[in-house]
Design an enzyme around this catalytic site. Sequence first.
Site, PDB file in Angstrom:
ATOM      1  N   GLU A 156       0.840  -1.214   0.000  1.00 24.70           N
ATOM      2  CA  GLU A 156       0.000   0.000   0.000  1.00 24.70           C
ATOM      3  C   GLU A 156       0.870   1.259   0.000  1.00 24.70           C
ATOM      4  OE1 GLU A 156      -3.959  -1.649   2.328  1.00 24.70           O
ATOM      5  OE2 GLU A 156      -2.152  -1.247   3.464  1.00 24.70           O
TER       6      GLU A 156
ATOM      7  N   LYS B 164      24.842   0.901  22.405  1.00 25.81           N
ATOM      8  CA  LYS B 164      25.835   1.586  21.579  1.00 25.81           C
ATOM      9  C   LYS B 164      25.789   0.960  20.190  1.00 25.81           C
ATOM     10  CE  LYS B 164      30.614   3.206  21.636  1.00 25.81           C
ATOM     11  NZ  LYS B 164      30.928   2.905  20.251  1.00 25.81           N
TER      12      LYS B 164
ATOM     13  N   CYS C 143      41.581 -37.900   0.596  1.00 27.16           N
ATOM     14  CA  CYS C 143      41.319 -37.655   2.010  1.00 27.16           C
ATOM     15  C   CYS C 143      42.635 -37.688   2.791  1.00 27.16           C
ATOM     16  CB  CYS C 143      40.361 -38.730   2.526  1.00 27.16           C
ATOM     17  SG  CYS C 143      40.134 -38.666   4.313  1.00 27.16           S
TER      18      CYS C 143
ATOM     19  N   ASP D 141       3.908   1.508  -1.281  1.00 25.14           N
ATOM     20  CA  ASP D 141       4.464   1.665  -2.631  1.00 25.14           C
ATOM     21  C   ASP D 141       3.431   2.262  -3.577  1.00 25.14           C
ATOM     22  OD1 ASP D 141       6.793   0.625  -1.697  1.00 25.14           O
ATOM     23  OD2 ASP D 141       6.438  -1.402  -2.473  1.00 25.14           O
TER      24      ASP D 141
ATOM     25  N   LYS E 269      24.947   7.742  30.361  1.00 22.66           N
ATOM     26  CA  LYS E 269      25.062   9.192  30.380  1.00 22.66           C
ATOM     27  C   LYS E 269      24.386   9.713  31.643  1.00 22.66           C
ATOM     28  CE  LYS E 269      24.784   9.092  25.369  1.00 22.66           C
ATOM     29  NZ  LYS E 269      24.001   9.314  24.146  1.00 22.66           N
TER      30      LYS E 269
ATOM     31  N   CYS F 113      37.122 -44.954   6.502  1.00 26.02           N
ATOM     32  CA  CYS F 113      37.879 -43.757   6.893  1.00 26.02           C
ATOM     33  C   CYS F 113      37.812 -43.576   8.409  1.00 26.02           C
ATOM     34  CB  CYS F 113      37.299 -42.531   6.194  1.00 26.02           C
ATOM     35  SG  CYS F 113      38.128 -40.996   6.674  1.00 26.02           S
TER      36      CYS F 113
ATOM     37  N   ARG G 170      31.096  12.596  11.152  1.00 24.56           N
ATOM     38  CA  ARG G 170      31.816  13.087  12.318  1.00 24.56           C
ATOM     39  C   ARG G 170      33.194  13.622  11.920  1.00 24.56           C
ATOM     40  NH1 ARG G 170      35.473  11.042  15.803  1.00 24.56           N
ATOM     41  NH2 ARG G 170      35.441  11.912  17.902  1.00 24.56           N
TER      42      ARG G 170
ATOM     43  N   CYS H  98      34.788 -37.162   1.319  1.00 24.50           N
ATOM     44  CA  CYS H  98      35.689 -38.308   1.289  1.00 24.50           C
ATOM     45  C   CYS H  98      34.835 -39.521   0.970  1.00 24.50           C
ATOM     46  CB  CYS H  98      36.357 -38.477   2.650  1.00 24.50           C
ATOM     47  SG  CYS H  98      37.011 -40.130   2.919  1.00 24.50           S
TER      48      CYS H  98
ATOM     49  N   GLU I 256      21.823   3.722  26.993  1.00 22.86           N
ATOM     50  CA  GLU I 256      21.446   3.466  25.596  1.00 22.86           C
ATOM     51  C   GLU I 256      22.317   2.358  25.017  1.00 22.86           C
ATOM     52  OE1 GLU I 256      22.077   7.175  23.531  1.00 22.86           O
ATOM     53  OE2 GLU I 256      21.112   8.307  25.121  1.00 22.86           O
TER      54      GLU I 256
END
Length: 684
Positions: A24, A111, A424, A26, A306, A448, A132, A442, A109
């Site tokens: 909707e 980070k 192997c 869009d 803070k 094995c 920054r 293998c 908060e």
Amino acid sequence: MRAQIEHHNHLYYVLDAPQITDGEYDALMRQLQALEAEHPELVSPESPTQRVGAAPVQAFGTVTHAVPMLSLGNAFSEEDVLAFAQRVAETLRRAGMLDEQDEPDYFCEPKLDGLAVSLRYEDGRLAQAATRGDGATGEDITSNIRTIKSIPLVLRGPAPRVLEVRGEVFMNRAEFEKLNDAQRERGEKIFVNPRNAAAGSLRQLDPRITARRPLRFFAYGWGVVQDLPAQEPGQFSEALPGTRATAALPRESHGGMLAWLHELGLPVNRQHNALVRGAAGLLDYYARIGQARRGLPYDIDGVVYKLDGLAAQKVLGFVSRSPRFAVAHKFPAEEATTVLQAIEVQVGRTGAITPVARLEPVFVGGVTVTNATLHNEDEILRKDVRIGDTVIVRRAGDVIPEVVGPVLEKRPAGAGLFRMLAHCPVCESAIERPEGEAVSRCTGGLFCAAQRKQSLLHAAGRKALDIEGLGEKLVDQLVDSGRVKSLADLFTLTADELAGYERMGRKSAENLVAALDKARRPTLGRLLFALGIRHVGETTARDTARHFGSLEKIMQASEQEMLAVPDVGPVVAGSLHRFFQEPHNREIVAALLEQGVAPQAEAAAQGSSLAGKTLVLTGTLPTWTREQATRHIMDAGGKVSGSVSRKTAYLVAGEEAGSKLTKAQELGVPVLDEDGLKQLLGLD
Ligand code: IVH
């Protein structure tokens, strides 16, 4: 229409409460675009259609920050935090701003792991945005910032003459993955992590490219504020359990300022910001966010504390370039860089060959890492990792460390390419990679030794026969000495001979024999799972056991009959059937029975409390881990799924339950807590 679209942006990005679907939204955008195409004279710079990006620039201009963008001191341990809190409290007491027995309020908060930016609003309109940089000057990225939908182009309500908003631009992990998928498809640059993707996107000289990147923004501070309007107190956060969400005035407190920024239409992390009191409050917040961390949609690398009172902040002041009234409490880094010394391969239970990175030891995620998985050959190529590269290693929570990608700037000349072995390294059988599969294998099968060892460890695992005390070191010795060739041989071991192996005392040998004895009575499902049949996981094994009721019936079943087991399709049925047709496997089963292994009937699914029901787990339960809860649910015949739908029978919600809880409530799915689940299971 512009106002309407910005209203929906605000609902979605700032209030986290969308009222229309993406489709909707869009459609509204398309309508506005059509209107503006018909009436170009009505297009304004603040129109949402103008967020798609202006023309590319040659280079970014320079911006001098009117108020410098500072950085934060770091705390890496509890002691660091206590020292910070003590310094703050003492300074305030000396200034007569805090009573002896009182502790100050702190605003806490997450980070965010993104990039700091400064947004300058003049008379309520976004006038300039800057990185920054070195804190004093940054780059002018206004055209790029304008493409970020969560950043308002025009502020709501009475705005000050000048307002500089400071905050973080970042990318959600899921959106980052999607971006990388798209980049891969187009053969474009793959980003190593959301932070790099966000940085690369902001540094784009072509804003039209930035516009297609899923960037987000949270405000956490401010620079210049010219003429703060008389302001009603605001709610600065949706209080986390155990923290407070009192009303606060912008001119008095950090929390109040953020509440005001939120009212002006800026996104603020209301869900996870919180006001706490004193050092104990800080450490408690750290623990909570640490718990919630993996469930967050974005990466964070710590939390920020803070001092909340703005007058108190002034008393604390600054040291060089960081405030004394705030500190970043970092999580142990989950990513680090180190040198990839070699790539070796490991042979798994089914012969799968996994390339493993041997690394120069590096401290990441709280442990020293020397090995990391590289998944498979294609992954190595895709990531373009070479031997000798400096690589980024990631270890999140308790998952296996992984190599994220190379640091290309540091690639030495002649860095070596990895080539898959032809044979192997353990049994010298050929290594093959079937057409269309990512994994090389293998072909040695149980010939094995590596596959044999892994099969034994699998069978001894907690979800299979649960043989406590049969670890890797012992299995190595048992297989290498030729004493144990198959699962059945395990049950012929005596305490006397076990005591003769390295690192095995008399007591542990006896314990292992007792554990083996216990393992002779597995449920049929566990035994089936222990056999390590390809494509037969824990759930399939249990369902098959329930369906047939006995080992003989399973061994005699045709492929067609196997298909009658719930959720078993042709691949699984074929695999099961082939396994039991193989004479060698029938011999192993016969030998197991001969050694007294006697499978027990699987708890009947019918009539059991959760038979055929699907449950979803979310949040942290008070006493059970997610694995434990899953096991109990499965033992009662239920299933556990990762997402909530109309078919979900119950949502089991713990602390920090998030979007799944909301969805369950929307769909009317019943919600239980751990006690409720226990009641349902008859375990209370
Ligand atoms: S406050 C005076 N709050 O961390 C200090 N920073 O190490 C102003 N960051 O450059 C920063 N989340 O990029 C603050 N909630 C948060 C933050 C945050 C992420 C980043 C920011 C800053 C760096 C400081």
